[in-house]
Design a protein around this motif. Sequence first.
Motif, PDB file in Angstrom:
ATOM      1  N   GLU A 120       0.804  -1.346   0.009  1.00 54.90           N
ATOM      2  CA  GLU A 120      -0.030  -0.004   0.005  1.00 54.90           C
ATOM      3  C   GLU A 120       0.947   1.192   0.175  1.00 54.90           C
ATOM      4  OE1 GLU A 120      -0.516  -1.976   3.132  1.00 54.90           O
ATOM      5  OE2 GLU A 120      -0.780  -0.405   4.631  1.00 54.90           O
TER       6      GLU A 120
ATOM      7  N   THR B  67      -1.702   4.853   4.094  1.00 56.22           N
ATOM      8  CA  THR B  67      -2.892   4.253   4.879  1.00 56.22           C
ATOM      9  C   THR B  67      -3.839   5.643   5.463  1.00 56.22           C
ATOM     10  OG1 THR B  67      -2.103   2.109   5.428  1.00 56.22           O
ATOM     11  CG2 THR B  67      -3.973   3.079   6.728  1.00 56.22           C
TER      12      THR B  67
ATOM     13  N   ASP C  36      -9.653  -1.067   1.146  1.00 59.15           N
ATOM     14  CA  ASP C  36      -8.677  -1.064   0.300  1.00 59.15           C
ATOM     15  C   ASP C  36      -9.083  -0.575  -1.084  1.00 59.15           C
ATOM     16  OD1 ASP C  36      -7.419  -3.158   2.238  1.00 59.15           O
ATOM     17  OD2 ASP C  36      -5.499  -1.860   1.661  1.00 59.15           O
TER      18      ASP C  36
ATOM     19  N   ARG D 153      -5.302   2.520   1.355  1.00 60.39           N
ATOM     20  CA  ARG D 153      -5.971   1.952   2.232  1.00 60.39           C
ATOM     21  C   ARG D 153      -6.672   3.144   3.204  1.00 60.39           C
ATOM     22  NH1 ARG D 153      -4.568  -2.981   6.190  1.00 60.39           N
ATOM     23  NH2 ARG D 153      -5.623  -4.022   4.564  1.00 60.39           N
TER      24      ARG D 153
ATOM     25  N   TYR E 151      -1.773   2.430  -7.869  1.00 58.83           N
ATOM     26  CA  TYR E 151      -1.682   2.669  -6.270  1.00 58.83           C
ATOM     27  C   TYR E 151      -2.678   1.779  -5.680  1.00 58.83           C
ATOM     28  CZ  TYR E 151       1.390   6.230  -7.751  1.00 58.83           C
ATOM     29  OH  TYR E 151       2.404   7.250  -8.135  1.00 58.83           O
ATOM     30  N   ARG E 152      -2.348   1.177  -4.760  1.00 58.33           N
ATOM     31  CA  ARG E 152      -3.364   0.771  -3.522  1.00 58.33           C
ATOM     32  C   ARG E 152      -3.332   1.683  -2.386  1.00 58.33           C
ATOM     33  NH1 ARG E 152      -3.632  -2.944   0.946  1.00 58.33           N
ATOM     34  NH2 ARG E 152      -1.344  -3.626   0.739  1.00 58.33           N
TER      35      ARG E 152
END
Length: 484
Positions: free
Chosen positions: A350, A353, A443, A397, A394-395
Amino acid sequence: MSALHPDRCLSFVIGAALAGCGDRPSSAPQEPPAAAQALREFEGSYPVDAKPNGVVRTFDVTAAPAEIPFPGGRTLQVWAYNGQVPGPALRVRLGETLRVNFTNRLPQETTIHWHGVRVPNAMDGVPHATQPPVQPGGTFVYEFTPKDAGTFWFHPHVRSSEQVERGLYGVLIVEDPDSPAYTKDVVWVIDDWLLDENGQIRPQFNTRHDLAHDGRWGNVITVNGRTDEVLRVRPGERVRLRLLNSSNGRVVLPDFAGLDAQLVASDGMYLHEPRNAAGHELAPGNRADLDISFTQSVSGPIGIFDRFYPQRPNHLADVVVEGEPVETPTFPSPARAHVPVWASALDVPEEHTFKLNARSGGPFGIEWTIDDRAFEGHAAEHRAGLTLAQGRFYRLRFVNESARLHPIHLHGMFFRLLARNGTRVDEPFFRDTVLIRGRESIDIGVVPSDAGSWMMHCHILEHAEAGMMTMIDVTHGAPAPHGH
Ligand code: C2O
Ligand code: CU
Ligand code: CU
């Protein structure tokens, strides 16, 4: 500004051709394999550039105090676009350029934000960041060519918990170049109003109660400004029903049980293929396009209810099927050729966050925070909460450390929900707003396509006003390597 210039190089990612982009390899060496894979899957999902066809559609839009007839024979004092609530539905065709000559006749400054539309950054309507706010008596010209056909909407981005609640919102429909042959194309704008004992809009905004809960939930729910909206069709009709939830805080789950209602678009973006609309909730800001064939004859009106809280259903509108049958048009439901599956996107580390929470303090007594920061003052002075590069996967969260709802909305980009509480969800469509429940983490996967400084905020407008906003900067050109 630079965001006005289409980035041709991104076409290597999204289009088929590598032409003109020979200086950038199709997967950067530092890219983790799962990210490179996610990016390859994204190719062709939607166009990077607008394709203006030279036609300009001009609309005059004025925001001003107005009086509208309201259920119960009352007159409601509102703020309205062109004297009506909902405001005018602006319709253009994909390829056409929209020009809106906007005039502010409100007693306070305002802007127009084009929710869900991938506009050049300077047209995004974020005060002090993308434009100076439009002063009372002032004007501004919004002009852009939409890149996507679908159902979008517009609303102020100044004191939005007050201005949207008072009635400032309208729908922007971008038609496909060849519109599918529905017998009707209908818009339902769902809103809720908090009226006081005089039957007028309760003039206390951002109350402690609203801030401590899921924003301002009203005591009257309207569809297209009415409590008695009826969709009348003949047996055999096939209708495109465009739903928008323009409420400040209320989440709705419209129940079309008994009807053949297929979800064809979410937040303006077509699904790869239609799916049953059951269970598709609309948080503030969300849109859903339904494809409904009224094949059976039904006697009596069908009540459409919101069942977000199953114990407390709310009547929204009625459907009446009557009269001479017509032949049901047969055509494939509109769909998107390509939506990335992103089955292994959760393997991508990730990028960031975001922590969502509240604390006491600030001008309203309660502040809503992103990463322990409450947005205040001018967007221009706000340090970006995150910087991303155009054309990369992109990830991201989000961890909701609070017990309240947060429909998180990103300007300028679409994303796909990947997981809730760490468990993969199969949500095969794009969104611009996703509801995060209390204590939940989610996510998302995103490939930013447009450079600029884009807002990200909770679309419960009281939470946003009380701090739950930040900016995501999307930079041009060669992206920096992942920081992992
Ligand atoms: Cu409808 Cu900044 O959002
Ligand atoms: Cu928006
Ligand atoms: Cu919120």
